[in-house]
Design an enzyme around this catalytic site. Structure first.
Site, PDB file in Angstrom:
ATOM      1  N   TRP A   1       0.846  -1.203   0.038  1.00  0.00           N
ATOM      2  CA  TRP A   1       0.052   0.043  -0.049  1.00  0.00           C
ATOM      3  C   TRP A   1       0.813   1.344   0.033  1.00  0.00           C
ATOM      4  CZ3 TRP A   1      -3.064  -3.999   0.785  1.00  0.00           C
ATOM      5  CH2 TRP A   1      -4.461  -4.138   0.734  1.00  0.00           C
TER       6      TRP A   1
ATOM      7  N   TYR B   1      -7.416 -10.796  -1.259  1.00  0.00           N
ATOM      8  CA  TYR B   1      -7.787  -9.397  -0.910  1.00  0.00           C
ATOM      9  C   TYR B   1      -8.840  -8.944  -2.100  1.00  0.00           C
ATOM     10  CZ  TYR B   1      -8.035  -4.571  -0.192  1.00  0.00           C
ATOM     11  OH  TYR B   1      -8.556  -3.023   0.273  1.00  0.00           O
TER      12      TYR B   1
ATOM     13  N   ASP C   1     -10.655   5.682   5.053  1.00  0.00           N
ATOM     14  CA  ASP C   1     -11.685   5.166   4.080  1.00  0.00           C
ATOM     15  C   ASP C   1     -13.098   5.461   4.647  1.00  0.00           C
ATOM     16  OD1 ASP C   1      -9.293   4.143   3.425  1.00  0.00           O
ATOM     17  OD2 ASP C   1     -10.068   2.070   3.611  1.00  0.00           O
TER      18      ASP C   1
ATOM     19  N   ARG D   1     -15.806  -3.035  10.762  1.00  0.00           N
ATOM     20  CA  ARG D   1     -15.208  -2.900   9.108  1.00  0.00           C
ATOM     21  C   ARG D   1     -16.529  -2.053   8.562  1.00  0.00           C
ATOM     22  NH1 ARG D   1     -10.427  -2.693   6.989  1.00  0.00           N
ATOM     23  NH2 ARG D   1     -11.409  -3.160   4.879  1.00  0.00           N
TER      24      ARG D   1
ATOM     25  N   GLU E   1      -3.631  -2.093  14.432  1.00  0.00           N
ATOM     26  CA  GLU E   1      -3.887  -0.945  13.398  1.00  0.00           C
ATOM     27  C   GLU E   1      -4.641   0.215  13.951  1.00  0.00           C
ATOM     28  OE1 GLU E   1      -6.519  -2.735  10.460  1.00  0.00           O
ATOM     29  OE2 GLU E   1      -6.337  -0.921   9.145  1.00  0.00           O
TER      30      GLU E   1
ATOM     31  N   GLN F   1       0.237  -4.673  12.614  1.00  0.00           N
ATOM     32  CA  GLN F   1       0.299  -3.726  11.623  1.00  0.00           C
ATOM     33  C   GLN F   1       1.461  -2.976  11.259  1.00  0.00           C
ATOM     34  OE1 GLN F   1      -2.458  -3.615   9.795  1.00  0.00           O
ATOM     35  NE2 GLN F   1      -2.420  -1.741   8.647  1.00  0.00           N
TER      36      GLN F   1
HETATM   37  C1  9WN Z   1      -8.446   0.274   1.306  1.00  0.00           C
HETATM   38  C2  9WN Z   1      -3.448  -0.572   4.305  1.00  0.00           C
HETATM   39  C3  9WN Z   1      -4.717   0.462   4.220  1.00  0.00           C
HETATM   40  C4  9WN Z   1      -4.426   1.783   4.624  1.00  0.00           C
HETATM   41  C5  9WN Z   1      -5.824   2.607   4.630  1.00  0.00           C
HETATM   42  C6  9WN Z   1      -6.626   2.010   5.549  1.00  0.00           C
HETATM   43  C7  9WN Z   1      -6.936   0.536   4.807  1.00  0.00           C
HETATM   44  C8  9WN Z   1      -7.816  -0.300   2.552  1.00  0.00           C
HETATM   45  C9  9WN Z   1      -8.986  -1.332   3.241  1.00  0.00           C
HETATM   46  O1  9WN Z   1      -5.898  -0.143   4.677  1.00  0.00           O
HETATM   47  O2  9WN Z   1      -7.479   0.745   3.684  1.00  0.00           O
HETATM   48  O3  9WN Z   1      -7.210   0.844   1.060  1.00  0.00           O
HETATM   49  O4  9WN Z   1      -9.029  -2.521   2.677  1.00  0.00           O
HETATM   50  O5  9WN Z   1      -9.633  -0.997   4.308  1.00  0.00           O
HETATM   51  O6  9WN Z   1      -7.874   2.813   5.416  1.00  0.00           O
HETATM   52  O7  9WN Z   1      -5.627   3.824   5.333  1.00  0.00           O
HETATM   53  O8  9WN Z   1      -3.273   2.390   3.763  1.00  0.00           O
HETATM   54  O9  9WN Z   1      -3.143  -0.502   5.866  1.00  0.00           O
END
Ligand code: 9WN
Length: 451
Positions: A45, A93, A183, A217, A424, A439
């Site tokens: 990411w 994913y 998000d 979530r 996280e 995380q």
């Molecule tokens: C979608 C990886 C990412 C972070 C984001 C967080 C979450 C993803 C998800 O996880 O987003 O990109 O599947 O929820 O919100 O900030 O970069 O850690």
């Protein structure tokens, strides 16, 4: 125990925690990049990798630079840095590369590696500068790698300053809540509610299988909207001009724009260190200045004492929700003293770190009691150590050393809890770890805080 004895015990505990943090990064290592979490996030990411590079640089400069080199190797020819670079060894994913379908829809996308078609906040130049500073003794050996990365980061900033700000307001437009990195924040509830969701091809979520409590979530209706927006972006073939004509979600993101100011300052410092041409330095200064004024002129809301996002499709009206993103001005270097005082007070006040119900004085992602607040749900209340790291950095660079130290100490107390597991995110009332354990970016910022 004597004073000396208890100091030594704290130091031992902290050095063990740093070692555990490095072990988290090693455990999530994919070779040339690092996955954000062991099972929930199996790819690379974008903004996670920037923080990860900072953490890695304390142990291994080569690997830290590799993290950013891998990400930038997946940069699109238009300058955008994709929010996900897919790991071909994982299919666990959703949405995966097939759903994004980038390289068949856009000439700008690389065919290998497969990537998503959207972006995340531009923290990369800040990370690059931190790695440069942390590795101050090895700069002459590492310089050529920084020189190679530099034009790529320039192209990334140029993309944001042009394609993502056609109005030249100094504020970055995002096309999807995922682009904000926050998000599911209530920041997006209003614009998302206006979207008429069309036909979303069937899908099976993977994220809810990897967390202890799926209700933390996003909901099904939120996911439908997220995926509908992906379909809209695909219809526009990820072309920014096309997207701007019809896209149902166009929002000027105040927090990402403040990160852009901070990162442009870092890029400018690197430009000097790397003897880059004057024209580049000038361009960087213009980006920084335009976004700095844009935030204060358009996003800063005197009544709420917060920076607010703007809904482009609603005449750039402000979205009045009290979330951590509103503290964005503190990220801007050399912030006007009167604004700094207001934002620092807001940060320490009852809406944020000073909330009376919080176990630790960490910053909730959404102010308790706000419409859309939820103490355990994604970006709706819990605290993210990585976001506090950014605020801490902002306070520190603006000379608020005491407040910065308070925030660091609160986060360390949170992360030192036996059940913290480099979470996280955390419920603020109880300090309970939520989301993914181990995380990577939580481990990375802890390393930086303790090193
Ligand atoms: C979608 C990886 C990412 C972070 C984001 C967080 C979450 C993803 C998800 O996880 O987003 O990109 O599947 O929820 O919100 O900030 O970069 O850690």
């Amino acid at each position: 125990m004597t004073d000396e004895g208890s100091k030594a015990a704290v130091a031992d505990k902290r050095s063990a925690l740093i070692q555990d943090a490095f072990a988290v990064l090693r455990g999530n290592d994919l070779g040339a990049s690092t996955k954000p979490g062991p099972s929930l996030y199996p790819h690379q990411w974008s903004w996670d990798s920037a923080f990860i590079a900072i953490g890695l640089s304390y142990e291994n400069a080569d690997r830290a630079l590799k993290e950013l080199e891998t990400l930038f190797a997946a940069q699109w020819s238009d300058g955008r840095v994709p929010h996900i670079v897919f790991n071909p060894k994982s299919s666990d994913y959703f949405p995966g590369p097939d759903r994004w379908d980038c390289s068949s829809l856009s000439k700008a996308a690389p065919s290998v590696p497969a990537t998503s078609g959207i972006v995340q906040p531009p923290v990369h130049a800040l990370a690059l500068l931190r790695v440069w500073e942390i590795q101050s003794k090895n700069q002459s050996t590492l310089k050529s790698r920084f020189q190679q990365l530099f034009p790529k980061v320039m192209a990334w900033h140029r993309y944001l300053a042009t394609a993502r700000d056609p109005e030249k307001m100094g504020l970055i437009t995002i096309y999807h809540p995922w682009e904000s990195g926050m998000d599911n924040s209530p920041r997006w509830d209003e614009p998302l509610a206006k979207i008429v969701v069309g036909k979303v091809p069937p899908y099976e979520r993977r994220d809810i299988k990897h967390v202890a409590d799926p209700s933390e979530r996003p909901t099904k209706s939120e996911y439908d909207r997220f995926l509908w927006l992906v379909e809209c972006l695909k219809k526009a073939k990820y072309d920014d001009d096309e997207i701007y004509k019809h896209h149902p979600f166009l929002v000027k993101d105040a927090f990402a724009s403040a990160i852009f100011v901070l990162a442009s300052r870092a890029l400018g410092t690197l430009a000097e260190q790397l003897d880059r041409p004057d024209a580049e330095r000038k361009e960087i200064r213009e980006w920084e200045e335009r976004s700095r004024s844009g935030i204060m002129e358009h996003a800063w809301d005197r009544d709420h004492k917060l920076a607010l996002d703007l809904e482009v499709n609603a005449g750039c009206s402000r979205i009045a929700v009290s979330t951590v993103a509103g503290l964005a001005p503190v990220l801007m270097p050399d912030l006007d003293k009167s604004i700094l005082q207001i934002v620092a007070e807001r940060l320490q006040g009852h809406d944020f770190a000073g909330n009376a119900d919080s176990k630790y004085a960490v910053v909730p992602s959404t102010t308790p009691g706000t419409k859309g607040y939820h103490p355990r749900a994604y970006w709706r209340g819990p605290s993210w150590p990585v976001v506090d790291w950014l605020l801490w950095f902002g306070l520190k660079q603006n000379g608020c050393a005491t407040n910065a130290e308070k925030l660091r100490a609160a986060n360390l107390a949170l992360l030192e809890q036996p059940n913290a597991h480099f979470g996280e995110y955390f419920e603020t009332k109880t300090g309970t770890q939520l989301g993914s354990p181990n995380q990577s970016w939580t481990a990375a910022v802890l390393i930086d805080w303790l090193s």
